[in-house]
Enzyme design. Structure first.
Site, PDB file in Angstrom:
ATOM      1  N   ASN A 154       0.806  -1.231   0.000  1.00  0.00           N
ATOM      2  CA  ASN A 154       0.000   0.000   0.000  1.00  0.00           C
ATOM      3  C   ASN A 154       0.838   1.280   0.000  1.00  0.00           C
ATOM      4  OD1 ASN A 154       0.794  -0.610   2.597  1.00  0.00           O
ATOM      5  ND2 ASN A 154      -1.086   0.099   3.549  1.00  0.00           N
ATOM      6  N   GLU A 251       4.763  -4.826  11.844  1.00  0.00           N
ATOM      7  CA  GLU A 251       3.719  -3.821  11.600  1.00  0.00           C
ATOM      8  C   GLU A 251       2.612  -4.528  10.841  1.00  0.00           C
ATOM      9  OE1 GLU A 251       3.400  -0.958  12.714  1.00  0.00           O
ATOM     10  OE2 GLU A 251       5.388  -0.309  13.322  1.00  0.00           O
ATOM     11  N   CYS A 285      -3.397   0.281   6.897  1.00  0.00           N
ATOM     12  CA  CYS A 285      -3.468  -0.626   8.041  1.00  0.00           C
ATOM     13  C   CYS A 285      -4.179  -0.016   9.239  1.00  0.00           C
ATOM     14  CB  CYS A 285      -2.059  -1.027   8.431  1.00  0.00           C
ATOM     15  SG  CYS A 285      -0.995   0.402   8.666  1.00  0.00           S
ATOM     16  N   GLU A 459       7.743   1.706  14.906  1.00  0.00           N
ATOM     17  CA  GLU A 459       8.501   2.453  13.914  1.00  0.00           C
ATOM     18  C   GLU A 459       8.361   3.930  14.258  1.00  0.00           C
ATOM     19  OE1 GLU A 459       6.924   0.849  10.070  1.00  0.00           O
ATOM     20  OE2 GLU A 459       8.853  -0.146   9.995  1.00  0.00           O
TER      21      GLU A 459
HETATM   22  P1  NAD Z   1       1.040  -9.794   3.145  1.00  0.00           P
HETATM   23  O1  NAD Z   1       1.134 -10.238   4.558  1.00  0.00           O
HETATM   24  O2  NAD Z   1       0.355 -10.658   2.173  1.00  0.00           O
HETATM   25  O3  NAD Z   1       2.521  -9.587   2.551  1.00  0.00           O
HETATM   26  C1  NAD Z   1       3.444  -8.715   3.149  1.00  0.00           C
HETATM   27  C2  NAD Z   1       4.832  -9.052   2.664  1.00  0.00           C
HETATM   28  O4  NAD Z   1       5.257 -10.284   3.235  1.00  0.00           O
HETATM   29  C3  NAD Z   1       4.967  -9.212   1.143  1.00  0.00           C
HETATM   30  O5  NAD Z   1       6.173  -8.617   0.735  1.00  0.00           O
HETATM   31  C4  NAD Z   1       5.024 -10.718   0.974  1.00  0.00           C
HETATM   32  O6  NAD Z   1       5.711 -11.145  -0.180  1.00  0.00           O
HETATM   33  C5  NAD Z   1       5.784 -11.120   2.217  1.00  0.00           C
HETATM   34  N1  NAD Z   1       5.604 -12.510   2.652  1.00  0.00           N
HETATM   35  C6  NAD Z   1       4.523 -13.310   2.468  1.00  0.00           C
HETATM   36  N2  NAD Z   1       4.740 -14.513   3.044  1.00  0.00           N
HETATM   37  C7  NAD Z   1       5.968 -14.470   3.611  1.00  0.00           C
HETATM   38  C8  NAD Z   1       6.748 -15.396   4.372  1.00  0.00           C
HETATM   39  N3  NAD Z   1       6.296 -16.614   4.668  1.00  0.00           N
HETATM   40  N4  NAD Z   1       7.959 -15.004   4.804  1.00  0.00           N
HETATM   41  C9  NAD Z   1       8.424 -13.767   4.544  1.00  0.00           C
HETATM   42  N5  NAD Z   1       7.742 -12.847   3.822  1.00  0.00           N
HETATM   43  C10 NAD Z   1       6.523 -13.196   3.367  1.00  0.00           C
HETATM   44  O7  NAD Z   1       0.433  -8.341   3.200  1.00  0.00           O
HETATM   45  P2  NAD Z   1      -0.045  -7.413   1.986  1.00  0.00           P
HETATM   46  O8  NAD Z   1      -1.291  -8.013   1.429  1.00  0.00           O
HETATM   47  O9  NAD Z   1       1.096  -7.121   1.087  1.00  0.00           O
HETATM   48  O10 NAD Z   1      -0.403  -6.060   2.767  1.00  0.00           O
HETATM   49  C11 NAD Z   1      -1.609  -5.831   3.417  1.00  0.00           C
HETATM   50  C12 NAD Z   1      -1.458  -6.087   4.907  1.00  0.00           C
HETATM   51  O11 NAD Z   1      -0.408  -5.293   5.432  1.00  0.00           O
HETATM   52  C13 NAD Z   1      -2.698  -5.681   5.675  1.00  0.00           C
HETATM   53  O12 NAD Z   1      -2.983  -6.647   6.660  1.00  0.00           O
HETATM   54  C14 NAD Z   1      -2.290  -4.384   6.329  1.00  0.00           C
HETATM   55  O13 NAD Z   1      -2.989  -4.062   7.480  1.00  0.00           O
HETATM   56  C15 NAD Z   1      -0.851  -4.611   6.587  1.00  0.00           C
HETATM   57  N6  NAD Z   1      -0.146  -3.335   6.737  1.00  0.00           N
HETATM   58  C16 NAD Z   1       0.319  -2.964   7.972  1.00  0.00           C
HETATM   59  C17 NAD Z   1       0.961  -1.741   8.162  1.00  0.00           C
HETATM   60  C18 NAD Z   1       1.458  -1.308   9.513  1.00  0.00           C
HETATM   61  O14 NAD Z   1       2.321  -0.440   9.570  1.00  0.00           O
HETATM   62  N7  NAD Z   1       0.958  -1.822  10.610  1.00  0.00           N
HETATM   63  C19 NAD Z   1       1.147  -0.905   7.061  1.00  0.00           C
HETATM   64  C20 NAD Z   1       0.679  -1.309   5.812  1.00  0.00           C
HETATM   65  C21 NAD Z   1       0.043  -2.528   5.663  1.00  0.00           C
END
Ligand code: NAD
Length: 485
Positions: A154, A251, A285, A459
């Site tokens: 995002n 996060e 998020c 962070e």
């Molecule tokens: P996601 O969990 O599908 O993927 C996040 C990242 O993790 C990607 O780069 C993905 O390739 C990687 N990944 C996936 N499986 C992995 C594994 N087994 N080991 C290591 N890396 C792995 O999330 P998304 O769909 O890309 O993003 C949306 C999510 O992110 C939502 O839940 C949102 O709330 C969260 N988010 C949190 C924050 C925060 O600061 N708290 C900010 C933005 C988004």
């Protein structure tokens, strides 16, 4: 075919663009039209190894520089980012689909803020001195070593900078893996850091799907893992990091409450609810997706919200008057549509949106449900799309109990003109970032992160330094050494 947005190569390792076409194909799609805008490849195990080796090799010399020297490079990078804001914002818009109206003010600018802030802090890192009679102890604040950053889709520029800036300020080196959905922007961050004078190997970018992330997390050379992503991914990454006793920052997702009392400024509360649900097409998020509106103003709130929604302007995200973009991907749109269908099946009242927008790309209408009940799926699960759920409530006690009745604890907001109530309410909220009479402002000076299932660590703010460094205690004796025999 070559695309205008095609980067020089998929990865940035040891100060250079690197390609290996044998890696899994990673097409990049412009969400507004569904067109392909770049062809990248996931990193092969050999490239992952090369990136980690470059980071390992570069780390001692980087940590040995003074904080002032490291900080100067980060601050120079911040200046370059600001100077190139338009170009970077356009790329961010193409990578994510977010309207240029947003990306011009929220992405590279926020990344630059982080580089500037932590660049400034780098020179202030220090330990303490503890006098013990004639003897004394001092502590040294040291880098952790090689860090891995893994991003969500995002905020690709911001996430890369929010991780790289404090990591590098503390003398760590980093291998960053962007989300496979938005791989373009982090490469620009790497390019800019190099231009600012960053030594080769200090910040590397490798592309890939989850398996590339998993390979990075489990590598013995890695001391720290910082993930921005969903709770299910966070669980896996945290467990894998624990195996190697690595330090983590998580996060993760949220289902945050925004509580609006009768005495609030209605107009401000509606504005905040719009920001908390529809900015970045709801893909934030910390969004306040559970909007609790006290009984006395609920109908007025819904009426005003409906009026304000008439000003939604979709269209070409690169047109600066567009204020609402598409979902990041077809898959994310399908997920959100699934939640909207569930909301209707389970009896919530759809009062706005709910459908797709005609045409190419992954568009969906801003959607509002009223009469939502706490047991419904849309009230409990993170949707990560433009879907607002409005709930009623009668008393402060009730609102508090229901606001906290979630596994998540990322954020929360309260709107009231009663200052005693505002502070009392916020003190009892189980959420890492709370706002009073506003929502979703996350300046780099303020710590950001989740309680409960929403994460571990923080962070931003000075406190981030503690998550990107470790203390060494040194006891210094000045007299004879006593021994029992
Ligand atoms: P996601 O969990 O599908 O993927 C996040 C990242 O993790 C990607 O780069 C993905 O390739 C990687 N990944 C996936 N499986 C992995 C594994 N087994 N080991 C290591 N890396 C792995 O999330 P998304 O769909 O890309 O993003 C949306 C999510 O992110 C939502 O839940 C949102 O709330 C969260 N988010 C949190 C924050 C925060 O600061 N708290 C900010 C933005 C988004």
């Amino acid at each position: 075919m070559t695309y205008p947005t095609q980067p020089e190569a998929s990865h940035f390792i040891d100060g250079q663009y690197v390609e290996d076409a044998s890696g899994t194909a990673l097409p990049v799609i412009y969400p507004a039209t569904g067109e392909k805008i770049a062809d990248l490849h996931a990193a092969t195990p050999a490239l992952v190894d090369r990136a980690l080796e470059a980071a390992r090799r570069a780390q001692p010399a980087w940590a040995a520089m003074t904080g002032t020297e490291r900080g100067r490079i980060l601050r120079r990078a911040a200046d370059i980012m600001r100077a190139r804001n338009r170009e970077l914002s356009e790329l961010e818009t193409r990578d994510t689909g977010k309207p240029l109206q947003e990306t011009l003010v929220a992405d590279a600018t926020s990344g630059a803020d982080a580089l500037e802030y932590f660049g400034g802090l780098a020179a202030t890192l220090s330990g303490e001195h503890i006098q013990l009679g004639e003897d004394f102890v001092y502590t040294r604040r040291e880098a952790l070593g090689v860090a891995v950053g893994i991003g969500a889709w995002n905020y690709p520029t911001q996430i890369a900078c929010w991780k790289a800036a404090p990591a590098l300020a503390c003398g760590n080196t980093m291998v960053f893996k962007p989300s496979e959905t938005t791989p373009l922007c982090a490469l620009k961050v790497a390019e800019i850091l190099k231009e600012a004078g960053l030594p080769d190997g200090v910040f590397n970018v490798v592309q890939g799907y989850g398996e590339v992330g998993a390979g990075l997390v489990s590598d013995v050379r890695v001391a720290k893992v910082s993930l921005t992503g969903s709770v299910p991914t966070g669980r896996k990454v945290y467990a894998a990091a624990a195996e190697g006793m690595k330090s983590v920052t998580m996060e993760l997702g949220g289902k945050s409450p925004l509580v609006i009392f009768d005495d609030a400024s209605l107009e401000d509360a509606v504005s905040a609810a719009i920001n908390a649900n529809f900015y970045s097409t709801g893909q934030i998020c910390s969004n306040g997706t559970r909007v609790f509106v006290q009984d006395g103003i609920r109908e007025a709130f819904l009426t005003r919200l409906a009026e304000r929604l008439k000003a939604v302007k979709t269209g070409d995200p690169l047109d600066e008057t567009t204020n609402f973009g598409p979902m990041v991907s077809e898959r994310q749109r399908e997920i959100v549509e699934g939640f909207i269908a569930k909301g209707q099946q389970e009896g919530a009242r759809l009062v706005a949106g709910g459908g797709r927008l005609e045409g190419e790309g992954f568009w969906i209408e801003p959607t509002v449900f009223a009469d939502v009940e706490d047991h419904m799926t849309i009230a409990r699960e993170e949707i990560f799309g433009p879907v607002m759920s409005v709930f009623g409530f009668a008393t402060e006690e009730e609102a508090l109990e229901r606001a906290n009745a979630t596994i998540y604890g990322l954020s929360a907001g309260v709107f009231t003109r009663d200052i005693a109530r505002a502070h009392r309410f916020v003190a009892a909220l189980q959420a890492g970032s709370c706002w009073i009479n506003t929502y979703n402002l996350t300046p780099v000076e303020a710590p950001f992160g989740g309680m409960k299932m929403s994460g571990v660590g923080r962070e931003n703010g000075r406190v981030a330094i503690e998550h990107w460094s470790q203390l060494k205690t040194v006891y210094v004796a000045t007299g004879a050494v006593e021994a029992p025999f």
